[in-house]
Structures are given as structure tokens and as C-alpha cells.
Write an enzyme that holds these catalytic residues in place. Structure first.
Site, PDB file in Angstrom:
ATOM      1  N   GLU A  88      78.117 103.237  61.528  1.00  0.00           N
ATOM      2  CA  GLU A  88      78.097 101.930  62.189  1.00  0.00           C
ATOM      3  C   GLU A  88      76.702 101.318  62.147  1.00  0.00           C
ATOM      4  O   GLU A  88      75.703 101.986  62.454  1.00  0.00           O
ATOM      5  CB  GLU A  88      78.543 102.096  63.645  1.00  0.00           C
ATOM      6  CG  GLU A  88      79.583 101.113  64.064  1.00  0.00           C
ATOM      7  CD  GLU A  88      80.875 101.237  63.258  1.00  0.00           C
ATOM      8  OE1 GLU A  88      81.122 100.355  62.412  1.00  0.00           O
ATOM      9  OE2 GLU A  88      81.626 102.192  63.472  1.00  0.00           O
TER      10      GLU A  88
ATOM     11  N   TYR B 259      74.948  91.633  68.416  1.00  0.00           N
ATOM     12  CA  TYR B 259      74.971  92.061  67.017  1.00  0.00           C
ATOM     13  C   TYR B 259      73.747  91.514  66.289  1.00  0.00           C
ATOM     14  O   TYR B 259      73.047  92.241  65.580  1.00  0.00           O
ATOM     15  CB  TYR B 259      76.257  91.590  66.345  1.00  0.00           C
ATOM     16  CG  TYR B 259      76.504  92.194  64.981  1.00  0.00           C
ATOM     17  CD1 TYR B 259      77.413  93.229  64.811  1.00  0.00           C
ATOM     18  CD2 TYR B 259      75.837  91.719  63.847  1.00  0.00           C
ATOM     19  CE1 TYR B 259      77.654  93.784  63.554  1.00  0.00           C
ATOM     20  CE2 TYR B 259      76.072  92.260  62.596  1.00  0.00           C
ATOM     21  CZ  TYR B 259      76.984  93.293  62.456  1.00  0.00           C
ATOM     22  OH  TYR B 259      77.206  93.835  61.215  1.00  0.00           O
TER      23      TYR B 259
ATOM     24  N   GLY C 146      89.536  90.327  67.665  1.00  0.00           N
ATOM     25  CA  GLY C 146      88.639  90.741  68.732  1.00  0.00           C
ATOM     26  C   GLY C 146      88.671  92.222  69.037  1.00  0.00           C
ATOM     27  O   GLY C 146      88.061  92.672  70.000  1.00  0.00           O
TER      28      GLY C 146
ATOM     29  N   THR D 201      74.984 100.623  59.684  1.00  0.00           N
ATOM     30  CA  THR D 201      74.195 101.123  58.561  1.00  0.00           C
ATOM     31  C   THR D 201      74.327 100.223  57.343  1.00  0.00           C
ATOM     32  O   THR D 201      73.479 100.250  56.453  1.00  0.00           O
ATOM     33  CB  THR D 201      74.645 102.550  58.180  1.00  0.00           C
ATOM     34  OG1 THR D 201      76.071 102.570  58.039  1.00  0.00           O
ATOM     35  CG2 THR D 201      74.237 103.561  59.244  1.00  0.00           C
ATOM     36  N   ASP D 202      75.379  99.411  57.282  1.00  0.00           N
ATOM     37  CA  ASP D 202      75.640  98.647  56.053  1.00  0.00           C
ATOM     38  C   ASP D 202      74.558  97.618  55.768  1.00  0.00           C
ATOM     39  O   ASP D 202      74.054  97.525  54.654  1.00  0.00           O
ATOM     40  CB  ASP D 202      77.035  98.016  56.076  1.00  0.00           C
ATOM     41  CG  ASP D 202      77.287  97.075  57.235  1.00  0.00           C
ATOM     42  OD1 ASP D 202      76.541  97.146  58.242  1.00  0.00           O
ATOM     43  OD2 ASP D 202      78.230  96.265  57.147  1.00  0.00           O
TER      44      ASP D 202
ATOM     45  N   ASP E  92      83.036  95.813  55.755  1.00  0.00           N
ATOM     46  CA  ASP E  92      84.388  95.350  56.089  1.00  0.00           C
ATOM     47  C   ASP E  92      85.149  94.883  54.858  1.00  0.00           C
ATOM     48  O   ASP E  92      86.309  95.251  54.639  1.00  0.00           O
ATOM     49  CB  ASP E  92      84.320  94.212  57.114  1.00  0.00           C
ATOM     50  CG  ASP E  92      83.701  94.641  58.417  1.00  0.00           C
ATOM     51  OD1 ASP E  92      83.603  95.861  58.660  1.00  0.00           O
ATOM     52  OD2 ASP E  92      83.302  93.760  59.199  1.00  0.00           O
TER      53      ASP E  92
ATOM     54  N   SER F 155      98.053  77.745  59.613  1.00  0.00           N
ATOM     55  CA  SER F 155      98.273  79.136  60.016  1.00  0.00           C
ATOM     56  C   SER F 155      99.385  79.214  61.043  1.00  0.00           C
ATOM     57  O   SER F 155      99.757  78.200  61.646  1.00  0.00           O
ATOM     58  CB  SER F 155      96.991  79.733  60.607  1.00  0.00           C
ATOM     59  OG  SER F 155      96.832  79.352  61.958  1.00  0.00           O
TER      60      SER F 155
END
Length: 382
Positions: free
Chosen positions: A31, A224, A122, A33-34, A172, A65
Site C-alpha cells: 500500500e 492521501y 467509496g 508503494t506504487d 489500480d 449511467s
């Protein structure tokens, strides 16, 4: 049961030309780390976002949508990330990212698009990447881009970074594009080399439970971004391009150079990279039943060093392990979202009950708990 093709016909008055889909993802370990050019180990899940599409005779994208009212209209000749907002930015941003990267849009035609998503929003399962990758594989087929899966994943990342404004790495999108049944995707975010690693969950009688805290997060703002900037600061003060270059010996020097908070952030990234590599080795040499200590150590590091968990997540992980899970950890960007537990299938229901009981006793909101299955990546469905 109404299908997305039926819904498209109701919305646009004609049948779609095809349906494309891409999955959400769970990150088994690795987590934050990307974006530090490190290692990650995600897998695609059996919750997908679908895009039903038919071509138009002009150069407009008409976007609807099943989860939002109204229609978004954009011209292929005037795509601008500065004017994109809401959920449509994840779709339009992919088209813009391709053009910005030099992919020819000269022969592209307009599209009518209807999006339907079954990936929980979410929950930290990357509903955003599923949307980007479903759009990406559809555009690739329809407009003849002839891009490979990793190239499409990169477009999704650029869309999320620029059109949406979330400073995420490639994790992701790579998971959503490269997923394989009963495998994790081992991705080196520096070289962008990826390979599938067998999980062997079925033969070991194991499964993975997602424990959604129902505490929602938002990556484009808040913590974040703070963690992203903290890692940048740590790398700069240590004189390296990225934290990928820092090892255990480098942490000794970091003690002398960094303030206490930045040191904790850096320590998480360095040790998390080690845990990803150890997890790959463990899966290949001993199998998934030996992963417990690594999953638990990752959770502790996210809780104490990176400080991205919430009480609901911490208690769910503790209760799951106490109830018989092999290991448990937060997954995703943090500040809410979900945790995962690696569980024996014959104990899954009891473990879920134990987690619900523990949170209820603590007066915390009830989690939503469900199994996920490592599944195939983005594809054309029909």
C-alpha cells in the site's frame, strides 16, 4: 432481469454495438508503494463495471449511467481535463490522455455510452480504475488504437492524475487490466514489469473477505495527497529519486536526516516493499496459509507509521484474526474504505459474525462484509 444492453436501448433507442467491462481490485499487500516506484501485489475481483456502446455519425461522446441522472456531452475535438468533473471525468479523461500521448484520434467517431457499475463506491476497491479500464478497452477496440493492456492501464492512470486530480500510481489500473483468475499481479512500478503469481486459494480451501468499514474516503483531497507529498519530501531529503532506492541501511541514515513524522512515512514504504517481495516468495515456496504474519505486519505499519487507517478498520482486522482469520489488513488508499481478511472457507461466516459483533460492541458503524474472488481483467463481454 434487465441487462445493460436493455438499459442502453431504453436510453438511446437502439441496441449497443458491444459491451465491455473491467473489474475493481483488492490489493493483497503493497500500500502506497506504487507512486514511490515500489512493488505491489493486487488482484482483480468479481465485481465489474460495464460500458455498453454504439457509434455515432458525429464526433461527440454522449455519456449516461445507471447511477446518475442526465447526460454528459463532449466533443472529441475539444477534450480538456480542466473542464471535466464528476464520474464522467474517468471516462472522458481516458480519451483525452490517449490524444495527449500521441494516439491518433483523427479517424475516431462519436459514441453513445451507458455505464453500469457493480463495484462498491467509496470502499477502497477502485471503482474509478474499473471505470477507466472499461472505457479504455472499449476505445481501444472501437477506435483501433492497437494498444496493449499495460498501455491502456497507463492511460487510466494519467486520466486519474490529470482529469480527476488524484495523485495515484499504476496499481489500480494494472490490476484491472491484467487480472487473472486465482492469481495476484506482481507489478514493479519502476520498470512497469508485471507477472501473474498463483494464489492457490481454491485448493487450500481459503477465501478473501472484504470488510467495508462504510467510512467513505476521497483520494483527490485530504490525507492521501498529504502522504504523497510526505514521501516526495522524504525522498528529496534523502537525496534519491524515489523511496524505491531506500533500503534498511538507508533507514539508519533517515534517522539522522528526517523529522519524526516523515521518518515514519518513509519507514512504511521501505518495509512494505520488503513485505511485497516476501509475500511473492512465500506464495511460491509455502502457499497462502503462510501469509498471516506479513498481512498483519502490513496492517500495523499502515496504522502506526503511515497513519492511514481508522478505528473501524483496525478493530475489524483485530477481530478477524482473533476469530480465526489467517491474516488481515487494510486495503486501498486508507482513511476509510475496506480491509481484507484471508480466511478458511469453513470459518468465513463465523469470522464475519465476530467482526460485526466487535464493532457493534465498540459502538462503531456496522461493516458490510462480503467475499471476493480473484478474477479476470478488462475484456469485451459481447
Amino acid at each position: 432481469m434487465t441487462t445493460i444492453a436493455d438499459a442502453f436501448a431504453a436510453a438511446y433507442g437502439r441496441a449497443p454495438e458491444g459491451v465491455w467491462s473491467a473489474p475493481g481490485r483488492v490489493n493483497l499487500i503493497g500500500e502506497h508503494t506504487d507512486y514511490n516506484n515500489g512493488f505491489v501485489l493486487p488482484f482483480a475481483i468479481d465485481y465489474r463495471t460495464q460500458a455498453a456502446i454504439a457509434r455515432r455519425e458525429d464526433r461527440e461522446i454522449h455519456l449516461r449511467s445507471t447511477f446518475a441522472d442526465g447526460e454528459v456531452v463532449a466533443s472529441l475535438d475539444a477534450l480538456d481535463p480542466a473542464t471535466m468533473d464528476g464520474w464522467s471525468a474517468y471516462v472522458l479523461g481516458v480519451a483525452w490522455a490517449a490524444a495527449d500521448a500521441g494516439v491518433s484520434m483523427e479517424g475516431a467517431f462519436g459514441l453513445d455510452i451507458l455505464i453500469d457499475s457493480r463495484v462498491p463506491v467509496g470502499a477502497g476497491l477502485s471503482s474509478s480504475a474499473a471505470l477507466e479500464c472499461a472505457a479504455g478497452v472499449a476505445f481501444n477496440d472501437l477506435w483501433g488504437w492497437d494498444l496493449d493492456k499495460l498501455a491502456i492501464a497507463r492511460l487510466g492512470r494519467v486520466a486519474e492524475n490529470t482529469a480527476v486530480g488524484a495523485p495515484t500510481g499504476l496499481l489500480d489500473q494494472a490490476a484491472s487490466m491484467l487480472g487473472k483468475e486465482d492469481h495476484v499481479v506482481f507489478l514493479d512500478c519502476l520498470t512497469e514489469e508485471a507477472r501473474p503469481v498463483p494464489l492457490h486459494l481454491r485448493e487450500e480451501g481459503l477465501g478473501i473477505l472484504v470488510m467495508n468499514s462504510n467510512v467513505e474516503h476521497e483520494h483527490a483531497t485530504g490525507g492521501y495527497g498529504d502522504r504523497f507529498r510526505s514521501c516526495e519530501r522524504g525522498a528529496k531529503e534523502l537525496g534519491v529519486e524515489s523511496l524505491r532506492e531506500v533500503d534498511r541501511d538507508g533507514l539508519e541514515r533517515a534517522l539522522e536526516v528526517l523529522d519524526a513524522e516523515t521518518l515514519r512515512r518513509v519507514r512504511h514504504v521501505v518495509t512494505e516493499n520488503e513485505r511485497v517481495l516476501a509475500t511473492v516468495d512465500t506464495l511460491e515456496e509455502h502457499g497462502p496459509r503462510a501469509l498471516g504474519p506479513l498481512l498483519d505486519a502490513s496492517q500495523e505499519s499502515m496504522r502506526d507509521d503511515f497513519e492511514i487507517t481508522v478505528r473501524e478498520i483496525d478493530l475489524a482486522c483485530e477481530a478477524a484474526v482473533a476469530g480465526g482469520a489467517i491474516g488481515a489488513r487494510m486495503t486501498g488508499g486508507g482513511f476509510g474504505g475496506s480491509s481484507i481478511a484471508l480466511v478458511p472457507l469453513d470459518k468465513a461466516d463465523a469470522i464475519a459474525d465476530a467482526v460485526r459483533a466487535a464493532l457493534a460492541q465498540a459502538g462503531l458503524r456496522e461493516p458490510t462484509i462480503f467475499p471476493v474472488v480473484p478474477s479476470e481483467g478488462a475484456r469485451r463481454d459481447s
